[in-house]
Write a protein that holds these residues in place. Sequence first.
Motif, PDB file in Angstrom:
ATOM      1  N   MET A 192       0.782  -1.409   0.298  1.00 45.23           N
ATOM      2  CA  MET A 192      -0.165   0.387  -0.326  1.00 45.23           C
ATOM      3  C   MET A 192       1.025   1.019   0.304  1.00 45.23           C
ATOM      4  N   GLY A 193       0.307   2.257   0.065  1.00 48.72           N
ATOM      5  CA  GLY A 193       1.037   3.675  -0.785  1.00 48.72           C
ATOM      6  C   GLY A 193       0.738   4.266   0.561  1.00 48.72           C
ATOM      7  N   THR A 194       1.893   5.035   0.917  1.00 45.98           N
ATOM      8  CA  THR A 194       1.660   6.334   1.781  1.00 45.98           C
ATOM      9  C   THR A 194       1.333   7.569   1.798  1.00 45.98           C
ATOM     10  N   ASN A 195       1.006   7.738   0.550  1.00 46.10           N
ATOM     11  CA  ASN A 195       0.630   9.617   0.280  1.00 46.10           C
ATOM     12  C   ASN A 195      -0.674   9.079   0.249  1.00 46.10           C
ATOM     13  N   PRO A 196      -0.975  10.423   1.354  1.00 47.89           N
ATOM     14  CA  PRO A 196      -2.729  10.886   1.804  1.00 47.89           C
ATOM     15  C   PRO A 196      -3.064  11.344   0.938  1.00 47.89           C
ATOM     16  N   VAL A 197      -3.215  11.672  -0.565  1.00 44.69           N
ATOM     17  CA  VAL A 197      -3.346  12.164  -1.737  1.00 44.69           C
ATOM     18  C   VAL A 197      -4.626  11.131  -1.737  1.00 44.69           C
ATOM     19  N   THR A 198      -4.477   9.822  -1.294  1.00 42.07           N
ATOM     20  CA  THR A 198      -5.966   8.762  -1.548  1.00 42.07           C
ATOM     21  C   THR A 198      -6.031   8.915  -0.142  1.00 42.07           C
ATOM     22  N   TRP A 199      -6.821   8.475  -0.110  1.00 43.37           N
ATOM     23  CA  TRP A 199      -7.594   8.781   1.290  1.00 43.37           C
ATOM     24  C   TRP A 199      -7.733   6.457   1.751  1.00 43.37           C
ATOM     25  N   LEU A 200      -7.292   6.438   2.778  1.00 44.78           N
ATOM     26  CA  LEU A 200      -6.812   5.285   3.174  1.00 44.78           C
ATOM     27  C   LEU A 200      -7.999   4.935   3.655  1.00 44.78           C
ATOM     28  N   GLY A 201      -8.150   2.951   3.104  1.00 44.52           N
ATOM     29  CA  GLY A 201      -9.426   2.375   3.015  1.00 44.52           C
ATOM     30  C   GLY A 201     -10.588   2.762   2.611  1.00 44.52           C
ATOM     31  N   SER A 202      -9.911   3.720   1.157  1.00 47.05           N
ATOM     32  CA  SER A 202     -10.860   4.350   0.046  1.00 47.05           C
ATOM     33  C   SER A 202     -11.584   2.487  -0.355  1.00 47.05           C
ATOM     34  N   PRO A 203     -12.644   1.902  -0.505  1.00 49.27           N
ATOM     35  CA  PRO A 203     -12.921   1.295  -1.254  1.00 49.27           C
ATOM     36  C   PRO A 203     -12.803   1.090  -3.181  1.00 49.27           C
ATOM     37  N   VAL A 204     -12.186  -0.214  -3.956  1.00 49.87           N
ATOM     38  CA  VAL A 204     -11.930   0.517  -4.780  1.00 49.87           C
ATOM     39  C   VAL A 204     -13.064   1.172  -5.942  1.00 49.87           C
ATOM     40  N   GLU A 245      -4.008  17.551  -0.617  1.00 52.79           N
ATOM     41  CA  GLU A 245      -3.048  16.910  -1.084  1.00 52.79           C
ATOM     42  C   GLU A 245      -2.597  15.533  -0.034  1.00 52.79           C
ATOM     43  N   ILE A 246      -1.901  16.472   0.898  1.00 51.57           N
ATOM     44  CA  ILE A 246      -0.426  15.951   1.674  1.00 51.57           C
ATOM     45  C   ILE A 246      -1.590  16.321   3.175  1.00 51.57           C
ATOM     46  N   GLY A 247      -2.674  16.551   3.318  1.00 52.80           N
ATOM     47  CA  GLY A 247      -3.131  16.069   4.911  1.00 52.80           C
ATOM     48  C   GLY A 247      -2.562  16.839   5.636  1.00 52.80           C
ATOM     49  N   LEU A 248      -2.622  18.405   5.670  1.00 49.16           N
ATOM     50  CA  LEU A 248      -2.095  19.064   6.402  1.00 49.16           C
ATOM     51  C   LEU A 248      -2.908  19.691   7.695  1.00 49.16           C
ATOM     52  N   ASN A 249      -4.037  19.928   7.121  1.00 49.02           N
ATOM     53  CA  ASN A 249      -4.740  20.082   8.528  1.00 49.02           C
ATOM     54  C   ASN A 249      -4.907  18.769   9.541  1.00 49.02           C
ATOM     55  N   LEU A 291       7.916  24.392  -1.294  1.00 50.91           N
ATOM     56  CA  LEU A 291       8.140  23.442  -2.743  1.00 50.91           C
ATOM     57  C   LEU A 291       7.447  22.193  -2.773  1.00 50.91           C
ATOM     58  N   LEU A 292       6.762  21.571  -3.034  1.00 46.35           N
ATOM     59  CA  LEU A 292       6.251  20.777  -2.665  1.00 46.35           C
ATOM     60  C   LEU A 292       6.870  19.357  -3.771  1.00 46.35           C
ATOM     61  N   ASP A 293       7.084  18.496  -3.951  1.00 44.89           N
ATOM     62  CA  ASP A 293       7.178  17.778  -4.661  1.00 44.89           C
ATOM     63  C   ASP A 293       6.127  16.444  -4.430  1.00 44.89           C
ATOM     64  N   ASN A 294       5.981  15.286  -3.472  1.00 41.95           N
ATOM     65  CA  ASN A 294       5.157  14.434  -3.707  1.00 41.95           C
ATOM     66  C   ASN A 294       4.856  13.721  -4.340  1.00 41.95           C
ATOM     67  N   GLY A 295       5.565  12.812  -5.270  1.00 40.20           N
ATOM     68  CA  GLY A 295       4.997  12.403  -6.499  1.00 40.20           C
ATOM     69  C   GLY A 295       5.376  12.571  -7.808  1.00 40.20           C
ATOM     70  N   LEU A 342       0.271  10.329  -8.531  1.00 43.32           N
ATOM     71  CA  LEU A 342       1.112  10.545  -6.834  1.00 43.32           C
ATOM     72  C   LEU A 342       1.183   9.423  -6.214  1.00 43.32           C
ATOM     73  N   VAL A 343       0.162   8.031  -6.184  1.00 44.78           N
ATOM     74  CA  VAL A 343       1.036   7.187  -5.178  1.00 44.78           C
ATOM     75  C   VAL A 343       1.543   6.200  -5.742  1.00 44.78           C
ATOM     76  N   ASN A 344       2.320   5.820  -7.634  1.00 47.27           N
ATOM     77  CA  ASN A 344       2.760   5.778  -8.230  1.00 47.27           C
ATOM     78  C   ASN A 344       3.404   4.364  -7.491  1.00 47.27           C
ATOM     79  N   ASP A 345       2.298   3.303  -7.628  1.00 47.77           N
ATOM     80  CA  ASP A 345       2.432   1.938  -6.993  1.00 47.77           C
ATOM     81  C   ASP A 345       0.698   1.925  -7.791  1.00 47.77           C
ATOM     82  N   MET A 346       0.567   0.682  -8.522  1.00 48.09           N
ATOM     83  CA  MET A 346       0.130  -0.072  -9.463  1.00 48.09           C
ATOM     84  C   MET A 346      -0.484  -1.399  -8.874  1.00 48.09           C
ATOM     85  N   HIS A 347      -0.092  -1.566  -7.389  1.00 45.90           N
ATOM     86  CA  HIS A 347      -0.249  -2.772  -7.111  1.00 45.90           C
ATOM     87  C   HIS A 347      -1.612  -2.337  -5.409  1.00 45.90           C
TER      88      HIS A 347
END
Lengths: 473, 204, 243
Positions: A1-13, A123-127, A295-299, A352-357
């Motif tokens: 699983m990716g750790t990039n918060p751009v997608t929400w953890l636990g979201s279904p397909v 995207e980065i879950g700053l709040n 300046l943000l990279d994040n994927g 941005l997640v960069n993990d097709m698994h």
Amino acid sequence: MGTNPVTWLGSPVFPKAARAALADTQLRRNLRKATHTIRDKRSKAVAELPDWEELRQAGEAIKDDVLSNLDTYLERIEAAVTARGGVVHWARDAREANEIVLRLAREAGTDEVVKVKSMATAEIGLNEALEAGGIRAVETDLAELIVQLGHDRPSHILVPAIHRNRAEIREIFRREMAEKPASDEPRDLAEAARRHLRRKFLSARVAVSGANFGVADTGSIVVVESEGNGRMCLTLPEVLITVMGIEKLVPSWQDLEVFLQLLPRSSTAERMNPYTSVWTGVTPGDGPQQFHLVLLDNGRTDALADQVGRQALRCIRCSACLNVCPVYERTGGQAYGSVYPGPIGAILSPQLVNDMHDKQAASLPYASSLCGACYEVCPVRINIPEVLVHLRAEAVEAKGRTPESVGMAALSWIFADARRYENAQKVGSLARHLAPSGRISSLPWPGSKWTSARDVPAPPAESFRMWWRRNRG
Amino acid sequence: MADARSVVLGRIRAALADRPAAREIPRSYDTSRPLGDLVELAAERIADYRAEVHRAAVDDVPATISRLLAERGARRMVGPVDLPASWQVDGAEWLSDSPTLSIDQLDGADGVLTGCAVAIAETGTIVLDGGVAQGRRALTLVPDYHLCVVRSDQIVGIVPEALARLEPTRPLTFISGPSATSDIELDRVEGVHGPRTLHVIIAT
Amino acid sequence: MPAPRVGLFATCLTDTFFPSTARAVVRLLERLGCDVHFPMDQTCCGQMHYNTGYRDEARPLAAKYAQVFAGFDAIVAPSGSCGGMVREIHPELHGTSDAFARTYELSEFIVDVLGVTDVGAYFPHRVTYHPTCHSLRMLGVGDKPLRLLRAVRGLDLAELPEAESCCGFGGTFAVKNADTSTAMLGDKMRCVLNTGAEVLCAGDNSCLMHIGGGLSRLRTGVRTVHLAEILASTEEEPWAPTP
């Protein structure tokens, strides 16, 4: 699983999330009304400009130039901002960006920051990161405020609360605000938001913003908005922290003449949005006297490495593609499980997640019928269908051998030879005996996914090629 | 560990191993456009966004200011330090931004009067750059009423013409109508955090 | 001028499930003076493979197409999406080929190449037309199908509301995202029924199979008929539903 918060953890397909969304009839009514309203308005606003296609082409080329020379332009904006009294920070990922903002807020001695709507900070879950560090982040954009007070998630790039109608918004405000809105008229709801936030604006010491554009040559940052909450945050506090994706640059001030025409007409369908603010470093006696640019990279550099996929980085976050998308119109944004929903989200989030698994991310490029409406309206001509298909190929590769891949290979083998193909046709044609009515209403899986709502025509006794051979051969 | 700056720049250079060749930016879009009477168009387009537009001969600007303030009942008006004396009409108390006005003073005022740097006819936009008769950004933000005087020679046709006239390193504010939002059902309503009323006098 | 030598690319779907459409194309193009051929070696353009992410499986099918359709003045497909696959995507899979560049969707070929809008057809029914996404946005056929339909004698053309919205087919999308596809189909069917048309016409049997499958399931009585079959229909030999 990716750790990039751009997608929400636990979201279904996507198909699973979409099913739940489609069952919500109120949501579908809200979305239909909003998307159809804005579609018609956008068409009119765009039709007013005789040079719209030329502007799109210029927009595409300018952004491609930025991406092709991103290192040079980033060094240039860094030098320009620094020369005008700003401080530039670099962040490899979400965690690093959040740490920088948290540290700067603490150094300013505040326990609350006011925020301008910003996709990068969402995207980065700053709040959440600030909250965990003991600092309250107050969203000041009306739609973001609705989402924040409703303990909800965003569903649109421009209007994160698009899934809520006026009655629902009134309920949220009644529950969460000291002074209740007078009615569910948009005017009264806006008035309620004004009263709710006014004291915070006038006393805030630190503001956090995103950026629509950064001008490499001059170091100028541009924020495009409507309500004036942006101006409040960018003008009144002592400290301003701007988090900007590294792809948000334009080379020169002149280039903005293109984007200040493309963006408002594509997003809110206005000739010009009510307020656009431009500032460069620190101006003595006017506005924040401390300015930090993160300046943000994040994927983003992963996406940049993909020669087909990198065009997604041209995106200026107008959301026109969401508004015209027939899938988005039915499912809404939350089904995409990311702050970037709709067609652009379907190509940006997986990159941005960069993990097709990651099954959820890998399901997003399939959330499209490839109808092409998104490409048609994109102000920077991102060929979204092309990238969707490209990412599907990556998803297929990541999955390896599946029943689908075996079936596809078998089909390809059959199609490679006309005789094999004709034999398959003949075998398939026998199915007509099972359907004397001429239609088939029920097939076993996976055909059941088709026949759940649609009949299939029974195959005819004679294919066209058999007819041709009989009559013309 | 390498610092974030060199890591990000390194990733970019690696990602651009194929560095696409530079190509000419196609700039065949309009950089000006025949739009007829710009004053007429500016008045129409500014009004389109629910700002009230008044036209006055240069000599009649003070009288128009007087009338508008009286109609609104605006008595305490903020002005930048270099607001023309003739615009500081009788009937209102003029708060000059010297010494610097506090946020509460701005919040307590009935409105603000300024000039502008440029106006864009096609989009109905006025641009402030902190130059003559405009002051710092907070002055035109906190008061709930903004009265802005636009000279006809400040009006250009389209966006590229306006940017060519502006100096990007000055703090700039582009204003198109009063503050507004489309956040409820994507339908535009006017009046949120910025000034809820915008009046424009076009001096011809 | 000699009759143009036209290769008919029937597409695998039409060849297998909708032979009446391909027969109509032959009849129509011959009536318009073309010398029509059907190379028996043709199979499939590989669109389903390509669009689902199986590019390598699609590649040999592009090569096969280039070989099978070499040497024709024009290749005509009764499909905007297969035509789009060939003209826009095959070059990327196989390199450029005359066979790709000379491939036309039916209405393009009639209007642009033959320069005809009145094909002498007769079709006395109330018809509404759905512009399929790939014919509209990939090939840019614009209003060519409508111009052809307007010239058909006896045809009562009803405007389809929200015509340019996707019907929800999308190839494997229809099964991978069956719920969303069905929701889009539902809205499309509502628009079709609102026109009061007896016949829904389009230039792609794939979309028609999807919409028609829904209309049939709901027993609406509205028939789906490919554009080629309407244009082939004449007073002497009028269109008749396939039994």
